[in-house]
Design an enzyme around this catalytic site. Structure first.
Site, mmCIF file in Angstrom:
data_model
loop_
_atom_site.group_PDB
_atom_site.id
_atom_site.type_symbol
_atom_site.label_atom_id
_atom_site.label_comp_id
_atom_site.label_asym_id
_atom_site.label_seq_id
_atom_site.Cartn_x
_atom_site.Cartn_y
_atom_site.Cartn_z
ATOM 1 N N ASP A 244 -3.861 -1.501 -0.447
ATOM 2 C CA ASP A 244 -4.791 -2.257 0.398
ATOM 3 C C ASP A 244 -4.450 -3.733 0.435
ATOM 4 O OD1 ASP A 244 -6.279 0.220 -0.732
ATOM 5 O OD2 ASP A 244 -7.209 -0.321 1.169
ATOM 6 N N LYS A 255 -6.503 2.170 -4.295
ATOM 7 C CA LYS A 255 -7.708 2.919 -4.656
ATOM 8 C C LYS A 255 -7.833 3.082 -6.166
ATOM 9 C CE LYS A 255 -10.221 4.083 -2.422
ATOM 10 N NZ LYS A 255 -11.423 3.219 -2.174
#
Ligand code: MRU
Length: 365
Positions: A244, A255
């Site tokens: 991300d 994650k």
């Protein structure tokens, strides 16, 4: 990618009435339901509620959100308000900030009457570029897949462990971590993917398993704690995940649970690669642990679970004693030292400032 024999992207433009179409990922894997986003608020809600999710798709949705905002009001104030509303939806994926900065840079200098068309053209461009970048990640990762396959006996699959969903559902098409897998499958390299279920929202068991099934790639869902055991048994050839936000020094935010997979891979001498398009690189950050904001989500995602009952209805059940407190950090940081390589659209590099600057010399200071 294909769903039931039909080509899909995760976001598209609709003409009548003007809207951005999305696949509502909160309904997968039990139902393939689309939605039309007609306003800034609907775009923001879709990101917040994770109807769309995954770093690149969040960025593309935000770009369409700016277009929808401009359709309502093309003033400078409306542009700044739309950027603020969208930026506040989710804190970790840097693609959101990147897409909105591009929006401001493109739209601000224009006359208000030009802004609707320009915002739409930019959103289309960002979506199209994402497809191109991910396809290039697939090409860049292919030699790695080939080299592992070359060490295998005839017909023996390359066994890849992945976490969360870094597939086409997390992007506009192709996915990041899945792009090299889809390219390898096209080449006839046999594959088997270990899919971490990825509690608490289960992006692995609900989204990655669904999309691999649609693409006909052999896979097995495992609980998040099984990865270390499989690695110790020699049942994993490669760990391949998305991200991300990756710092300019190669620290990888992904994650929650990714860090533990990297530790286990390191301990077992298994390559741990991260696939990312360059908009996921935060060139302003050099220390992932200190500088990357980690999203804290609703504790009810930990204490409750939704799923399909035998009769086909969807039910939400409680897992914990009433009143149990829960914490829900959504991402973690894998330090660069645990990352074997970064697979970008420009090739594979070391997870380091030197590695990234070698591929992106225009970013060297
Ligand atoms: O909370 P999510 O589902 O948006 O998290 C997604 C991930 O962590 C993905 O691995 C990441 O965005 C990389 S996707 C190409």
């Amino acid at each position: 990618m294909m769903v039931e024999g039909k080509l899909w992207r995760t976001i598209w433009r609709e003409a009548n009435p003007p809207a951005a179409g999305i696949i509502d990922q909160t309904r997968l894997p039990h139902a393939m339901v689309t939605r039309s986003l007609r306003t800034l608020e609907e775009a923001a809600e879709s990101i917040r509620a994770m109807r769309v999710r995954g770093a690149p798709l969040i960025g593309a949705t935000a770009a369409y959100g700016l277009w929808l905002a401009m359709r309502d009001d093309t003033s400078d104030a409306a542009l700044e308000r739309a950027i603020a509303v969208l930026l506040a939806t989710r804190p970790t994926a840097v693609n959101l900030r990147w897409a909105l900065a591009r929006g401001r840079e493109d739209l601000k200098p224009r006359k208000p009457e030009e802004r609707v068309a320009a915002a739409l053209a930019l959103a289309d461009r960002i979506a199209e570029e994402d497809v191109t970048l991910n396809r290039a990640i697939g090409e860049a990762g292919l030699p790695l897949m080939r080299s592992i396959a070359a060490r295998k006996g005839p017909g023996e699959p390359v066994r890849v462990l992945t976490h969360c969903n870094a597939g086409w559902l997390a992007t506009v098409d192709w996915g990041t971590a899945t792009a090299p897998l889809y390219r390898a499958a096209e080449e006839g390299i046999p594959l088997h993917v270990w899919v971490d279920e990825t509690r608490p929202r289960n992006q692995g068991s609900s989204l990655t398993a669904w999309e691999l099934r649609q693409q006909g790639i052999a896979h097995t869902v495992i609980v998040d704690n099984a990865g270390g055991h499989l690695m110790q048994r020699g049942e994993v050839d490669l760990v391949l995940v998305g991200t991300d936000r990756t710092t300019s020094t190669g620290d990888v935010c992904n994650k929650i649970g990714t860090y533990l997979k990297a530790l286990a891979a390191h301990d077992n001498g298994i390559p741990f690669h991260v696939a990312l398009p360059s908009p996921t690189i935060d060139w302003e950050a050099s220390d992932g642990l200190r500088e990357i904001p980690i999203e804290e989500r609703d504790p009810e995602e930990v204490t409750h679970l939704a799923g399909r009952l035998e009769d086909g209805s969807i039910a939400r059940v409680s897992l914990t004693p009433p009143g149990t407190s829960a914490a829900n950090p959504a991402f973690d940081i894998t330090p660069a030292r645990l990352v074997t390589g970064l697979i970008t659209e420009r090739g594979v590099c070391a997870a380091s400032a030197e590695g990234l600057q070698g591929l992106f010399p225009e970013r060297s200071s």
